[in-house]
Design an enzyme around this catalytic site. Structure first.
Site, PDB file in Angstrom:
ATOM      1  N   GLU A 127      -3.177   7.891  -3.590  1.00 16.25           N
ATOM      2  CA  GLU A 127      -3.766   7.446  -4.862  1.00 16.25           C
ATOM      3  C   GLU A 127      -5.096   8.154  -5.133  1.00 16.25           C
ATOM      4  OE1 GLU A 127      -4.100   3.213  -5.669  1.00 16.25           O
ATOM      5  OE2 GLU A 127      -2.147   2.917  -4.748  1.00 16.25           O
ATOM      6  N   ARG A 181       0.852  -1.179   0.000  1.00 12.65           N
ATOM      7  CA  ARG A 181       0.000   0.000   0.000  1.00 12.65           C
ATOM      8  C   ARG A 181       0.891   1.233   0.000  1.00 12.65           C
ATOM      9  NH1 ARG A 181      -3.538  -2.664  -1.497  1.00 12.65           N
ATOM     10  NH2 ARG A 181      -5.643  -3.052  -0.655  1.00 12.65           N
ATOM     11  N   HIS A 240      -1.342   0.802  -9.758  1.00  7.57           N
ATOM     12  CA  HIS A 240      -1.974  -0.210  -8.905  1.00  7.57           C
ATOM     13  C   HIS A 240      -2.479  -1.388  -9.744  1.00  7.57           C
ATOM     14  CE1 HIS A 240      -3.954  -0.571  -4.703  1.00  7.57           C
ATOM     15  NE2 HIS A 240      -3.758  -1.766  -5.210  1.00  7.57           N
TER      16      HIS A 240
HETATM   17  N1  NAD Z   1      -0.728  -3.657  -5.238  1.00  4.42           N
HETATM   18  C1  NAD Z   1      -1.701  -4.563  -5.285  1.00  4.42           C
HETATM   19  O1  NAD Z   1      -2.497  -4.641  -6.241  1.00  4.42           O
HETATM   20  C2  NAD Z   1      -1.827  -5.561  -4.145  1.00  4.42           C
HETATM   21  C3  NAD Z   1      -2.279  -6.859  -4.429  1.00  4.42           C
HETATM   22  C4  NAD Z   1      -2.406  -7.753  -3.352  1.00  4.42           C
HETATM   23  C5  NAD Z   1      -2.082  -7.361  -2.069  1.00  4.42           C
HETATM   24  N2  NAD Z   1      -1.664  -6.076  -1.854  1.00  4.42           N
HETATM   25  C6  NAD Z   1      -1.311  -5.665  -0.498  1.00  4.42           C
HETATM   26  O2  NAD Z   1      -0.391  -6.617   0.011  1.00  4.42           O
HETATM   27  C7  NAD Z   1      -0.747  -6.929   1.352  1.00  4.42           C
HETATM   28  C8  NAD Z   1      -0.241  -8.318   1.706  1.00  4.42           C
HETATM   29  O3  NAD Z   1      -1.028  -9.296   1.051  1.00  4.42           O
HETATM   30  P1  NAD Z   1      -0.786 -10.837   1.457  1.00  4.42           P
HETATM   31  O4  NAD Z   1      -1.851 -11.661   0.809  1.00  4.42           O
HETATM   32  O5  NAD Z   1       0.641 -11.195   1.274  1.00  4.42           O
HETATM   33  O6  NAD Z   1      -1.109 -10.761   3.033  1.00  4.42           O
HETATM   34  P2  NAD Z   1      -0.525 -11.653   4.203  1.00  4.42           P
HETATM   35  O7  NAD Z   1      -1.383 -11.357   5.391  1.00  4.42           O
HETATM   36  O8  NAD Z   1      -0.342 -13.045   3.744  1.00  4.42           O
HETATM   37  O9  NAD Z   1       0.959 -11.068   4.459  1.00  4.42           O
HETATM   38  C9  NAD Z   1       1.171  -9.857   5.113  1.00  4.42           C
HETATM   39  C10 NAD Z   1       2.399 -10.051   6.009  1.00  4.42           C
HETATM   40  O10 NAD Z   1       2.744  -8.795   6.602  1.00  4.42           O
HETATM   41  C11 NAD Z   1       3.262  -9.085   7.877  1.00  4.42           C
HETATM   42  N3  NAD Z   1       3.294  -7.883   8.708  1.00  4.42           N
HETATM   43  C12 NAD Z   1       2.260  -7.263   9.317  1.00  4.42           C
HETATM   44  N4  NAD Z   1       2.713  -6.214  10.027  1.00  4.42           N
HETATM   45  C13 NAD Z   1       4.064  -6.153   9.827  1.00  4.42           C
HETATM   46  C14 NAD Z   1       5.100  -5.296  10.272  1.00  4.42           C
HETATM   47  N5  NAD Z   1       4.823  -4.263  11.101  1.00  4.42           N
HETATM   48  N6  NAD Z   1       6.378  -5.545   9.874  1.00  4.42           N
HETATM   49  C15 NAD Z   1       6.637  -6.591   9.056  1.00  4.42           C
HETATM   50  N7  NAD Z   1       5.700  -7.459   8.599  1.00  4.42           N
HETATM   51  C16 NAD Z   1       4.427  -7.229   8.990  1.00  4.42           C
HETATM   52  C17 NAD Z   1       2.322 -10.161   8.415  1.00  4.42           C
HETATM   53  O11 NAD Z   1       2.915 -10.841   9.499  1.00  4.42           O
HETATM   54  C18 NAD Z   1       2.139 -11.034   7.172  1.00  4.42           C
HETATM   55  O12 NAD Z   1       3.094 -12.080   7.135  1.00  4.42           O
HETATM   56  C19 NAD Z   1      -2.260  -6.763   1.391  1.00  4.42           C
HETATM   57  O13 NAD Z   1      -2.722  -6.454   2.693  1.00  4.42           O
HETATM   58  C20 NAD Z   1      -2.499  -5.604   0.431  1.00  4.42           C
HETATM   59  O14 NAD Z   1      -2.496  -4.376   1.141  1.00  4.42           O
HETATM   60  C21 NAD Z   1      -1.529  -5.175  -2.846  1.00  4.42           C
HETATM   61  O1  DGY Z   2      -5.358  -5.492  -1.735  1.00  4.66           O
HETATM   62  C1  DGY Z   2      -5.564  -5.928  -2.876  1.00  4.66           C
HETATM   63  O2  DGY Z   2      -6.160  -6.987  -3.111  1.00  4.66           O
HETATM   64  C2  DGY Z   2      -5.063  -5.189  -4.069  1.00  4.66           C
HETATM   65  O3  DGY Z   2      -4.563  -3.934  -3.763  1.00  4.66           O
HETATM   66  C3  DGY Z   2      -6.075  -5.142  -5.179  1.00  4.66           C
HETATM   67  O4  DGY Z   2      -5.405  -4.990  -6.386  1.00  4.66           O
END
Ligand code: NAD
Ligand code: DGY
Length: 348
Positions: A264, A235, A282
């Site tokens: 954004e 994010r 994004h």
């Molecule tokens: N750009 C995009 O289109 C897109 C797509 C998918 C996900 N995302 C973002 O990516 C994030 C992660 O997705 P995911 O499926 O891997 O989630 P997930 O929950 O599997 O992984 C997130 C990780 O972050 C860790 N974490 C939390 N707080 C932390 C901190 N202070 N320091 C270090 N690590 C910490 C957690 O322990 C966890 O292992 C989502 O929450 C979303 O915001 C963005």
């Molecule tokens: O959090 C998510 O799933 C992504 O940002 C969407 O693209």
């Protein structure tokens, strides 16, 4: 009956959504650009609704405490975005390392006069160190791609041990060693600062919450190698973007690949002018399979709650909901506040 919002506007305001909810609405599928808090959950509750799902795995745009107050289930879409997002993070890592966008612009501008030894020299990844902050689903998938694909050594920081990831890197290192190659290594950092100091390429994959807001700030940027690469597909607010612009200006060999931005759809002033920044809107989850899967999971979250289905027991195993050849399980794929609402868990 599902009503699909057909408004021409792409990003709906709170007022738009309230008017769409109207006086009778059982559930809503929303998206990460919408501010789901007291106002919207009270409107949905007044219309008789008890089901909401974000079409996203991240749900920092949702005030879950407000949803709990009105007994509204909050769904998200984990797992179906993992490889798609990790692949974009890898793409941004490679594009930044080898200055692809600069070189493309150079060619299109007709500036190429022929091969030169120093033309667009970039960073070799093999044998370098890749750092991951947030080694969850996506962070681990990205780490595996960079280790196995480019023989990089891994250092990661997370609140939890990424045991499966560690075992993967260990096994791959043993394979390389058995074949006379330099084995890859892994290290779980005791702090995120350790990752910032040691890594050549750093990719951010934590959730966004108060502990990760402005995680990368002026002080932490200064800890990074002058020629490091920073990638953000988590994010935007995880990075203090104003500080990043200043760092990019002062360190022309430092490069970033950004898929998300603090405000954004806007970039902070100056970012668009930086040649050592690659910026995309994004799109990390933008593969056909993933976006269809996100829509499917979000719809099944809402439909399942309306039908009174229990909550799926393993949000890391959503494949049964995505198989077009069979009916999905009679369960809600992922409800983030299921425990707070006391929702039953599926035994399937
Ligand atoms: N750009 C995009 O289109 C897109 C797509 C998918 C996900 N995302 C973002 O990516 C994030 C992660 O997705 P995911 O499926 O891997 O989630 P997930 O929950 O599997 O992984 C997130 C990780 O972050 C860790 N974490 C939390 N707080 C932390 C901190 N202070 N320091 C270090 N690590 C910490 C957690 O322990 C966890 O292992 C989502 O929450 C979303 O915001 C963005
Ligand atoms: O959090 C998510 O799933 C992504 O940002 C969407 O693209």
């Amino acid at each position: 009956m599902f009503q699909i919002c057909t408004q021409k506007k792409t990003i709906l305001s709170v007022e738009d959504i309230i008017s769409l909810i109207g006086n009778k609405c059982d559930g809503v599928i929303g998206q990460l650009t919408e501010d789901w808090g007291e106002t919207l959950f009270s409107a949905l509750s007044r219309a008789g609704g008890k089901a909401f799902s974000n079409m996203a795995v991240g749900y920092n745009n949702v005030d879950v405490n407000a949803a709990n107050k009105y007994g509204v289930a909050v769904g998200n879409t984990p797992g179906v975005l993992t490889e798609t997002t990790a692949e974009l993070a890898a793409s941004l890592s490679l594009s930044a390392a080898r200055r692809i966008v600069e070189a493309d612009n150079f060619m299109r501008a007709g500036l190429y006069d022929g091969w030169l030894p120093h033309l667009f020299v970039g960073n070799l990844l093999k044998g370098q160190t890749v750092g991951v902050i947030g080694a969850g689903r996506i962070g681990s998938a990205y780490a595996r791609m960079m280790v196995e694909g480019f023989k990089m050594n891994l250092i990661y920081y997370d609140l939890y041990q990424a045991t499966r990831l560690e075992k993967f890197v260990t096994a791959y290192g043993q394979f390389l060693k058995a074949n006379g190659e330099q084995p890859v290594t892994w290290k779980r950092a005791s702090s995120m600062e350790e990752v910032l100091r040691e890594a050549d390429v750093i990719s951010l994959h934590p959730i966004l919450d108060k502990t990760t807001y402005h995680l990368i700030n002026k002080e932490r940027l200064a800890m990074m190698k002058k020629e490091a690469i920073l990638v953000n597909c988590s994010r935007g607010p995880v990075i203090h973007e104003v500080a990043l612009v200043e760092h990019l200006k002062a360190n022309p060999m430092f490069r970033v690949g950004l898929d998300v931005f603090e405000d954004e759809p806007y970039m902070k002033p100056g970012l668009a002018d930086m040649k050592n920044a690659i910026v995309v809107p994004h799109i990390a989850s933008a593969s056909k399979w993933t976006r269809e899967g996100m829509a499917t999971l979000a719809a099944l979250n809402v439909l399942g709650k309306i039908k009174g289905y229990p909550v799926w027991s393993d949000t890391n195993r959503v494949e049964p909901f995505l198989d077009e050849k069979s009916r999905p399980p009679a369960a809600c794929p992922s409800i983030v506040n299921s425990k707070s609402l006391g929702l039953p868990v599926s035994k399937l």
